[in-house]
Each structure stands twice: as C-alpha cells, then as structure tokens.
Scaffold this motif. Structure first.
Motif, PDB file in Angstrom:
ATOM      1  N   LEU A 609      23.969  22.021   9.723  1.00  0.00           N
ATOM      2  CA  LEU A 609      24.336  21.565   8.586  1.00  0.00           C
ATOM      3  C   LEU A 609      22.907  20.954   7.963  1.00  0.00           C
ATOM      4  CD1 LEU A 609      27.066  19.320   9.888  1.00  0.00           C
ATOM      5  CD2 LEU A 609      27.247  21.312   8.702  1.00  0.00           C
ATOM      6  N   GLN A 610      21.947  21.020   8.488  1.00  0.00           N
ATOM      7  CA  GLN A 610      20.603  20.554   7.807  1.00  0.00           C
ATOM      8  C   GLN A 610      20.021  21.614   7.296  1.00  0.00           C
ATOM      9  OE1 GLN A 610      18.848  18.367  11.158  1.00  0.00           O
ATOM     10  NE2 GLN A 610      20.296  16.735  11.056  1.00  0.00           N
ATOM     11  N   THR A 611      20.211  23.063   7.642  1.00  0.00           N
ATOM     12  CA  THR A 611      19.270  23.944   7.383  1.00  0.00           C
ATOM     13  C   THR A 611      20.125  25.208   6.678  1.00  0.00           C
ATOM     14  OG1 THR A 611      19.450  25.305   9.335  1.00  0.00           O
ATOM     15  CG2 THR A 611      17.740  23.711   9.302  1.00  0.00           C
ATOM     16  N   LYS A 612      21.392  25.175   6.716  1.00  0.00           N
ATOM     17  CA  LYS A 612      22.250  26.089   6.229  1.00  0.00           C
ATOM     18  C   LYS A 612      23.221  25.533   5.363  1.00  0.00           C
ATOM     19  CE  LYS A 612      20.252  29.302   9.013  1.00  0.00           C
ATOM     20  NZ  LYS A 612      19.322  28.252   9.584  1.00  0.00           N
ATOM     21  N   ILE A 613      23.945  26.506   4.414  1.00  0.00           N
ATOM     22  CA  ILE A 613      25.208  26.066   3.929  1.00  0.00           C
ATOM     23  C   ILE A 613      26.199  26.893   4.479  1.00  0.00           C
ATOM     24  CG2 ILE A 613      23.989  25.469   1.865  1.00  0.00           C
ATOM     25  CD1 ILE A 613      24.767  27.956   0.504  1.00  0.00           C
ATOM     26  N   ILE A 614      27.280  26.125   4.345  1.00  0.00           N
ATOM     27  CA  ILE A 614      28.639  26.810   5.059  1.00  0.00           C
ATOM     28  C   ILE A 614      29.428  27.438   3.452  1.00  0.00           C
ATOM     29  CG2 ILE A 614      30.913  26.662   5.976  1.00  0.00           C
ATOM     30  CD1 ILE A 614      29.687  24.479   7.626  1.00  0.00           C
ATOM     31  N   SER A 615      29.127  28.648   3.468  1.00  0.00           N
ATOM     32  CA  SER A 615      30.010  29.246   2.175  1.00  0.00           C
ATOM     33  C   SER A 615      31.163  29.305   2.170  1.00  0.00           C
ATOM     34  CB  SER A 615      29.204  30.695   2.101  1.00  0.00           C
ATOM     35  OG  SER A 615      30.120  31.410   0.807  1.00  0.00           O
ATOM     36  N   ASN A 616      31.948  29.750   3.219  1.00  0.00           N
ATOM     37  CA  ASN A 616      33.115  29.494   3.663  1.00  0.00           C
ATOM     38  C   ASN A 616      33.669  29.608   4.959  1.00  0.00           C
ATOM     39  OD1 ASN A 616      32.597  32.137   2.415  1.00  0.00           O
ATOM     40  ND2 ASN A 616      34.596  32.828   3.265  1.00  0.00           N
ATOM     41  N   LEU A 617      34.940  28.892   5.224  1.00  0.00           N
ATOM     42  CA  LEU A 617      35.039  28.979   6.712  1.00  0.00           C
ATOM     43  C   LEU A 617      36.592  28.925   6.582  1.00  0.00           C
ATOM     44  CD1 LEU A 617      33.875  26.500   9.357  1.00  0.00           C
ATOM     45  CD2 LEU A 617      36.225  26.726   9.028  1.00  0.00           C
ATOM     46  N   MET A 618      37.196  29.933   7.468  1.00  0.00           N
ATOM     47  CA  MET A 618      38.505  30.214   7.582  1.00  0.00           C
ATOM     48  C   MET A 618      38.966  29.434   9.047  1.00  0.00           C
ATOM     49  SD  MET A 618      41.123  33.317   7.180  1.00  0.00           S
ATOM     50  CE  MET A 618      40.459  34.324   8.342  1.00  0.00           C
ATOM     51  N   HIS A 619      39.870  28.530   9.171  1.00  0.00           N
ATOM     52  CA  HIS A 619      40.298  27.749  10.297  1.00  0.00           C
ATOM     53  C   HIS A 619      41.567  28.512  10.881  1.00  0.00           C
ATOM     54  CE1 HIS A 619      40.217  23.611  12.591  1.00  0.00           C
ATOM     55  NE2 HIS A 619      40.252  24.730  13.399  1.00  0.00           N
ATOM     56  N   MET A 620      41.811  28.786  12.089  1.00  0.00           N
ATOM     57  CA  MET A 620      42.818  29.700  12.597  1.00  0.00           C
ATOM     58  C   MET A 620      43.524  28.832  13.910  1.00  0.00           C
ATOM     59  SD  MET A 620      41.807  33.453  11.784  1.00  0.00           S
ATOM     60  CE  MET A 620      40.385  33.302  12.666  1.00  0.00           C
ATOM     61  N   GLU A 621      44.959  28.561  13.485  1.00  0.00           N
ATOM     62  CA  GLU A 621      45.658  28.142  14.951  1.00  0.00           C
ATOM     63  C   GLU A 621      45.587  29.085  16.031  1.00  0.00           C
ATOM     64  OE1 GLU A 621      49.326  25.295  13.224  1.00  0.00           O
ATOM     65  OE2 GLU A 621      49.590  27.366  13.666  1.00  0.00           O
ATOM     66  N   ASN A 622      46.057  28.320  17.169  1.00  0.00           N
ATOM     67  CA  ASN A 622      46.339  29.304  18.346  1.00  0.00           C
ATOM     68  C   ASN A 622      47.016  30.604  17.994  1.00  0.00           C
ATOM     69  OD1 ASN A 622      45.278  27.131  19.399  1.00  0.00           O
ATOM     70  ND2 ASN A 622      46.573  26.893  21.138  1.00  0.00           N
ATOM     71  N   MET A 623      46.627  31.662  18.763  1.00  0.00           N
ATOM     72  CA  MET A 623      47.344  33.034  18.688  1.00  0.00           C
ATOM     73  C   MET A 623      47.147  33.725  17.293  1.00  0.00           C
ATOM     74  SD  MET A 623      48.172  33.383  21.614  1.00  0.00           S
ATOM     75  CE  MET A 623      48.892  35.022  21.476  1.00  0.00           C
ATOM     76  N   LYS A 642      21.547  20.698  -1.171  1.00  0.00           N
ATOM     77  CA  LYS A 642      22.192  19.562  -1.003  1.00  0.00           C
ATOM     78  C   LYS A 642      23.550  19.626  -1.869  1.00  0.00           C
ATOM     79  CE  LYS A 642      20.333  17.160   2.445  1.00  0.00           C
ATOM     80  NZ  LYS A 642      21.071  16.731   3.696  1.00  0.00           N
ATOM     81  N   GLY A 643      24.579  18.851  -1.723  1.00  0.00           N
ATOM     82  CA  GLY A 643      25.450  18.946  -2.778  1.00  0.00           C
ATOM     83  C   GLY A 643      26.400  20.340  -2.829  1.00  0.00           C
ATOM     84  N   TYR A 644      26.128  21.235  -2.085  1.00  0.00           N
ATOM     85  CA  TYR A 644      26.833  22.356  -2.296  1.00  0.00           C
ATOM     86  C   TYR A 644      28.242  22.564  -1.590  1.00  0.00           C
ATOM     87  CZ  TYR A 644      28.344  27.426  -1.462  1.00  0.00           C
ATOM     88  OH  TYR A 644      29.001  28.603  -1.873  1.00  0.00           O
ATOM     89  N   LYS A 645      29.173  23.027  -2.380  1.00  0.00           N
ATOM     90  CA  LYS A 645      30.625  22.730  -1.916  1.00  0.00           C
ATOM     91  C   LYS A 645      30.983  24.381  -1.437  1.00  0.00           C
ATOM     92  CE  LYS A 645      32.021  19.183  -5.126  1.00  0.00           C
ATOM     93  NZ  LYS A 645      30.974  19.101  -5.953  1.00  0.00           N
ATOM     94  N   GLY A 646      31.464  24.073  -0.146  1.00  0.00           N
ATOM     95  CA  GLY A 646      31.997  25.141   0.623  1.00  0.00           C
ATOM     96  C   GLY A 646      33.429  25.429   0.396  1.00  0.00           C
ATOM     97  N   THR A 647      33.982  26.555   0.689  1.00  0.00           N
ATOM     98  CA  THR A 647      35.435  26.820   0.552  1.00  0.00           C
ATOM     99  C   THR A 647      35.919  26.809   2.011  1.00  0.00           C
ATOM    100  OG1 THR A 647      35.361  27.668  -1.462  1.00  0.00           O
ATOM    101  CG2 THR A 647      37.295  28.152  -0.293  1.00  0.00           C
ATOM    102  N   TYR A 648      37.116  25.986   2.282  1.00  0.00           N
ATOM    103  CA  TYR A 648      37.656  25.755   3.890  1.00  0.00           C
ATOM    104  C   TYR A 648      39.309  26.096   3.333  1.00  0.00           C
ATOM    105  CZ  TYR A 648      33.458  23.564   4.776  1.00  0.00           C
ATOM    106  OH  TYR A 648      31.865  23.206   4.839  1.00  0.00           O
ATOM    107  N   ASN A 649      39.768  26.956   4.465  1.00  0.00           N
ATOM    108  CA  ASN A 649      41.190  27.077   4.371  1.00  0.00           C
ATOM    109  C   ASN A 649      41.642  27.103   5.716  1.00  0.00           C
ATOM    110  OD1 ASN A 649      39.908  29.982   4.256  1.00  0.00           O
ATOM    111  ND2 ASN A 649      41.952  30.446   4.518  1.00  0.00           N
ATOM    112  N   GLN A 650      42.907  26.871   6.036  1.00  0.00           N
ATOM    113  CA  GLN A 650      43.482  27.154   7.285  1.00  0.00           C
ATOM    114  C   GLN A 650      44.596  28.218   7.234  1.00  0.00           C
ATOM    115  OE1 GLN A 650      46.070  24.165   8.764  1.00  0.00           O
ATOM    116  NE2 GLN A 650      45.167  23.894  10.875  1.00  0.00           N
TER     117      GLN A 650
END
Length: 757
Positions: A609-623, A642-650
């Motif tokens: 979190l201090q050295t990279k930006i999270i461009s996007n992250l897809m969070h997935m349930e079990n199975m 600083k202040g970069y907004k990443g895209t997150y979805n589940q």
C-alpha cells in the motif's frame, strides 16, 4: 467442453499407462525390486531376460542401448534418494511423457497440423483403423528401406498393432524436428517402454479417440450460439485431471505430517484457472497497458478532455477488442490524472512488451495473452505471420518447475501460433518457455574447457559469473521462480557455453559427458536470464501452500528471503511478482484472499500500500475458483500515486452461470472505486474496499488509550464472595429489574446480572 469425459479419461489413462510401462519394464529385468542382469547367453547384438516363461524375453540392436539408458537413469536418480523412489519417478516420467505426446498428436491430427499430413490415431471416415495404418506410404515421412520392408512385412502378416506402434514412434521422431521439447530425438528409452494398440477397446488410444468428443480438440468448432467448444484450453484440463490422484496422495500424506517434497509440489499446488478469470487477468493487466498507450496514440496527447470521455474511450477500445472483462479506470482527481499521464509514453511499440507467467502450468494464461497480443499487432498493421513470430520471440515468457507442465505449455503456445502462421513450426522460432533447471550434479571440472572463443580478459569474467549462476540455481526445482538471479552479462554467458575445447591436456575420462554439461549450462543460462530480467506484465495463478506444508529447504529459503510473506507460498509469489515487474508495469495474480486481511501478512500488505497502487481487485467467494475458500485477483501497478482510486468488485458463487458470471461487473456486490489510502487508516491496514467513508472517519479519531490511561471500572472487592455463575444462583433470587445498587440491596432478590470477561 465435456469436462467429465476429459477428467475420467485423464485419471484412468495415468493408471493404465503406469501399469503398462511397469509391465514392459519387467520384461527387461527392471522392477521395483531392482535391475537384473541379462542372461549368460546374451551377446552384444542380442540380450535375453528371464520372465518366468519357457522362452526368455529378447531385445536386439538399438533396444539394448535404450535399455542401458533406462537402467542408468534409474541408478542416477537413486543417488538422490533410494532405488524404489527413483524407479517410481522414472516410470511416472515415462508415463506422463507418452500421455503428453498422445494428447499432442490427437490435437494436431484433428486440426490438420501434423507435418506427415495424415491422421495417426484415428480415421477421417470414422473407421477404427487409423489412416496411417491403412495407408502408411501416403504419410509424408522419410522411411528407410529397412522401414519400408518392415511395414510391408507387418501388412502381409496382418500385424496391425505392431505396425501402429512402429508408425507412431516414427511420427514422434519426425515431430522432434519441429517440437523438440516435447518429442525427444531417436533412441530415447521411452520408446522401449511404449506398448499401444488401436484395436484394444480398453486401450489408451481407443478411449482417447472415442471417449472425448473430437470437437473438444477442434480450435474451429463452435456451438449453436457460435461460441467455441474446442480450444487449446483442453490441454490444461487434461493436465489438471491427470494430476488428480498424485494431488490426493500428497494431501493424504500431509495429514500425516509428511511435508511436500519438490517432486510433489507440482501436483499438490497445480490449479487450472477458469477461462473467464484468465481473461479478466490478462485484459486488466496487459490490456490496460495497451489501452493506456492506445489512448495516447489515438488522441495525440496524454490527457483526454475529461474523465467521462476517457472512460467512454476505454470502453469503446475494450469493446473493439472484444474484452468483456475489462474494467475502465476509475475517475481520478486532476492531480492524480496528471501524474498518471506523466507515466504514459507515446513511444508505443508492441515488440517491447514483455509478458511472463512465472508459474505457467499448462500455459492457459500465455495462450490468451498470445491472442491479446495478436490483436495489438494486427491493429498496428502487422500480418498474422509476422505478428505470431514476433510474439514468440519478443513478448511471451513462461516458467514452471514441472517438466510435464512445461511440455504442454510449450505445445499449447506453439499451437496457438500455428493458428496464425501455417509454417511457424518449420521456422523453429526462439520460444522463451522453460522448465526450471537446477544445477545439481554439474561436473564443475568441465567449466575450465568452455569459452574457447573468448579472449583472456572475457573468459575469467564469464567463468566467475557461470559459477555464481550454478550456485544460485542449486536445488532450483525446490524453489521455482521465487529464486532471485543477478543480472549477469547474458550475451557473454551464451558465448561461454557455446563452445568448448578439449584438444589440450584433457584426457578421455575427464571429457566424458562434456556435451551433456554444455546442454545443461545452456538451459541454466536461458532460465537465469528469464528470472533476472524485468517485465511490463507479470500475470499468474501461483501455488498455494502454507508454511506448515513446506519442506525444510523451501521453508528456510522463504524465511530468509521473504520474511514478510513467508506464511504462504502464494504471498511469496505476490512479493516476487512485484519485484519482477518494471517501473509502471502490472503484476496481476489470483490468490487466496487472506493477504488482504490476516495479521500474518500485515507487513507485506503495508509495504504494498505504501509502494504500489492497486489498479483493480476482484474478490471472489468460496468455490468461484473451484476451491473451498475465498480468493482474489489483485492487479498491482509498480508506482505510487497518493489518492489513486482503484476499482474493486466482488463475484459470488450465485453469479456464476455456465462457468462464468452472468453479468460483469455485478454493481450490487460491493462494487467500489476507492483510494487504497483509506486502508491505512484502519488498524492493520486491511483491504476493506467496501467500508463507507463514515466508518473510515471513525478511525481518524484518537484512540482512548492515546488520550487517557485506562482505569479499572466496577470491582467487587472479593470475587469469591460476591460473584457466582448463572447456574449457581436460584433464578428467583435474581433481580433483573434493579436500577441501582440500593434497590438491589433493599430487595429480597440479592443477586443481579453482571458482565465480566
């Protein structure tokens, strides 16, 4: 794709192959008990072995050399462990080698890719007898006169299976010219252990042809809706299912506290990535890199007029490419956008993009990356032929510790190239896909005779670097791609290994095996160079293995080199991937979700979190990934804004219909576009992307302990006298209504509820 048929065949075929190969080896006097000598009546041209029948089993000519090679391979392997382990390891290796070759030949014949231009395992008209057995002289193969005579002899004697065995080996030897990493040259001992039949309806070939639908191998086959039903993806599923029983055995041993050895790591950690997740990963890493560059090319400037226009343009480009899982970058503040623009260059050239899968398995990710790169090249005016060749030589890189996975990945990528370039195999392109090579057992004395063409200044430099590389890659199959390799002078090392000179004082005994040493040095240099260089895109599904399952060497290595991520191998690979990627490049991995929350990964998480930006992250349930725990596809960019907004979805399991999301993204599933700066405001810095701004603000206040020292609250003075458990008190004497100590004392009900830890 009929995955049930594919799974059933792969699991059954492994068992069948091992049984057949063990039986064939026993005829040669090689069993799990040991290696028997040939009978006394044997000669240099003919050897006999006692198999318990009236007539001994005989081998002749080249078979004698093959049998000797097999025995030597087992003995050499036994030096690392014991005879039984070595015997089983070699049998397993021969089994998966032939399995891979059967699959490769079947794939190539269905798609008319075979150089011999005739079907080898089946017939076009559906007859049981393969076309090559029906018409062997129609095959484009260079038969010797002795082979022609033997073919005629088998035909006259109606020896169909003997003819089939001979022709299949001939085809494999012919394929070694264009696919040398999958089909070994002649006189390999694997040939000696082959025994296949096309007439046996319980045999490997018959079931391969009849149990798995042919369209599953056909890259041009589509269903009624026009969706492809046959693709290179089948190679990956066959590889995963082939490993089913070894994987089960490994986890059964793990329950008995038997650590996972380097031989079992591939089967224990291999997990085939569903196609839609592969597409998401590649489109949002390689695709994002491409689209950001394309925006510059199309607009002629770094900045689009507004964030809304930029998002619309991203969507348009993604739709043009057919990338249904690409997510446009979130709206950014003006200062963030300005910094992003400074990172984007208009020197946009596809040849400069290096993409690596450091845990490539059977090559599924590389195959789709190939398709995406083809779109980029052709849009820029390249022909299919030029693009396919350039992708192999300039763009794609892959590594795996498992030789069988390497063989299939190498084959899958070349078959993908063959779709675009009819003569690509004849060109023998430089393909940067390798099995991790380890330096164990190299004859160090041989090094003095290499670098024959180097001058007196360059040779000692090359020798020193070669020695360092050999030391680095010792036990490399134990560690795989997490090994760190120094950036040596690779051109110099290639020259060093290219030639050796034994014309001086080296005697015949000392020079024995120097050609094999040369081959191993060249393999080490190739692997070392891939590990040392930086990449624009790193994308993979790394192995998942907790520290409790690691062997002693691997455990010690990760503790020393990856202390912040040592708890699980997948986290080690996240850290390694971030080290492999160049400035502003993308590292995209599908892993367990635990790195996002657990305290054991807090140091690693904070560093990211201090050295990279999270461009996007897809969070997935079990199975969702096919395994019984939550996972996440995390896409890190190697820069900090600083202040970069990443895209997150589940993605929930209920969202998956017919093996892919019915809709994407699902906005109701915690979809968020937020800055990772917020995560650092929460103790432990969890990646809690769904948390509201109001909740975040609660953590901005000082903690009570920071403003006042804690004091003891209510105290009894003597717990033994004044405290009782609920089951110790008559419920009629409990005053639930008491609002003060005075009321409680004056009441006949002397006890009242009290909370205490």
């Amino acid at each position: 794709m009929d995955k049930t048929a594919i799974k059933n065949y792969a699991i059954w075929a492994r068992t069948k192959l091992i049984e057949d190969i063990k039986y064939k080896a026993s005829l040669l006097g090689i069993t799990e008990k040991g290696i028997a000598d040939a009978l006394p009546q044997s000669t240099t041209q003919e050897q006999y072995f006692d198999i318990g029948t009236r007539e001994p089993y005989a081998i002749r000519g080249v078979q004698i050399a093959q049998r000797r090679s097999l025995a030597e391979a087992i003995k050499k392997k036994a030096q690392e462990s014991d005879y039984l382990t070595a015997y089983n390891s070699i049998i397993e290796e021969v089994a998966y080698t032939w399995f891979n070759r059967f699959i490769a030949v079947r794939f190539m014949e269905v798609n008319d890719y075979l150089p011999c231009k005739i079907r080898v395992l089946s017939a076009v008209d559906g007859r049981q007898e393969p076309d090559i057995v029906q018409n062997p002289f129609d095959a484009k193969l260079d038969y010797t006169s002795a082979e022609e005579e033997l073919i005629s002899q088998h035909q006259m004697n109606n020896e169909g299976d003997k003819l089939f065995n001979m022709l299949f080996v001939k085809v494999c030897n012919d394929l070694s010219k264009v696919l040398p990493q999958l089909f070994e040259a002649e006189q390999d001992y694997t040939e000696l252990l082959l025994n296949i039949s096309y007439t046996d309806q319980d045999g490997l070939i018959y079931k391969l042809v009849h149990d798995i639908p042919e369209e599953n191998f056909d890259v041009n086959a589509v269903d009624e809706e026009g969706k492809p039903v046959g693709q290179v993806e089948i190679i990956g599923w066959l590889y995963q299912y082939y490993n089913t029983e070894p994987k089960n055995e490994t986890f059964a041993l793990l329950k008995k506290n038997v650590k996972i050895t380097k031989e079992r790591i591939p089967s224990a950690t291999q997990l085939f990535t569903p196609d839609w997740i592969v597409r998401y990963m590649v489109e949002n890493s390689l695709g994002r890199l491409v689209i950001s560059g394309q925006l510059v090319v199309d607009s002629g400037q770094s900045l689009v007029d507004s964030e809304e226009e930029r998002i619309a343009k991203e969507k348009e480009l993604a739709e043009r490419f057919g990338w249904k899982y690409y997510l446009p970058e979130a709206k950014q503040d003006a200062d963030v956008r300005e910094q992003l623009n400074q990172l984007t260059t208009n020197n946009y050239s596809p040849e400069t993009i290096k993409v690596i899968d450091p845990c490539m398995g059977s090559g599924h990710i590389l195959v789709y990356a190939f398709d995406v790169l083809m779109q980029i090249y052709t849009q820029m005016g390249y022909t299919d032929k030029d693009a396919a060749l350039s992708i192999l030589e300039n763009n794609l890189y892959g590594l795996d510790i498992d030789k069988r996975a390497f063989q299939l990945a190498y084959f899958a990528v070349l078959m993908k190239a063959r779709q675009y370039h009819k003569f690509i195999l004849k060109k023998q392109p430089q393909c940067h896909i390798y099995a991790i090579a380890e330096s164990n057992g190299i004859n160090m004395k041989h090094l003095a005779y290499f670098g024959a063409q180097l001058d007196e200044l360059a040779k000692p430099v090359a020798l020193n670097q070669m020695q360092e590389l050999i030391a680095t890659l010792h036990d490399a199959k134990e560690y795989g791609s997490i090994i760190s390799v120094a950036d040596y002078d690779w051109d110099l090392l290639h020259q060093f290994a290219a030639e050796f000179d034994i014309s001086g004082e080296m005697n015949l005994f000392d020079s024995f095996g120097i050609e094999a040493t040369q081959q191993r040095l060249q393999e080490l240099i190739a692997v070392g160079e891939v590990l040392a260089q930086k990449y624009e895109v790193v994308v993979t599904n790394p192995p998942y293995m907790g520290s409790s399952g690691m062997g002693a060497k691997l455990s010690a290595y990760v503790k020393q080199n990856y202390p912040d991520s040592k708890s699980d191998l997948f986290a080690v690979f996240i850290e390694k991937g971030n080290n492999m990627v160049c400035a502003n490049g993308y590292n995209c991995m599908v892993t367990m979700q635990s790195w996002m929350f657990l305290s054991s990964f807090e140091k690693m998480r904070k560093n990211i979190l201090q050295t990279k930006i999270i461009s996007n992250l897809m969070h997935m349930e079990n199975m969702v990934l096919g395994i019984a725990f939550g996972t996440a596809v995390s896409n890190f960019r190697n820069c900090m804004i600083k202040g970069y907004k990443g895209t997150y979805n589940q993605i929930k399991l209920s969202d998956i219909v017919n093996s892919e999301p019915a809709y994407f993204p699902v906005k109701e599933n915690r979809f968020a576009q937020v800055s990772s700066d917020n995560f650092a405001k929460i103790p432990g810095s969890p990646v809690a992307y769904w948390v509201s701004e109001n909740v975040i603000k609660n953590f901005e206040y000082d903690k009570i302990g920071d403003v006042a020292k804690p004091r003891q609250g209510l105290a009894t003075g003597c717990n033994d006298i004044f405290l009782r458990y609920w089951d110790e008190v008559d419920c009629n004497k409990i005053n639930f209504a008491a609002i003060s100590i005075k009321n409680a004392v004056e009441s006949a009900k002397k006890w009242f509820p009290y909370n205490k830890d």
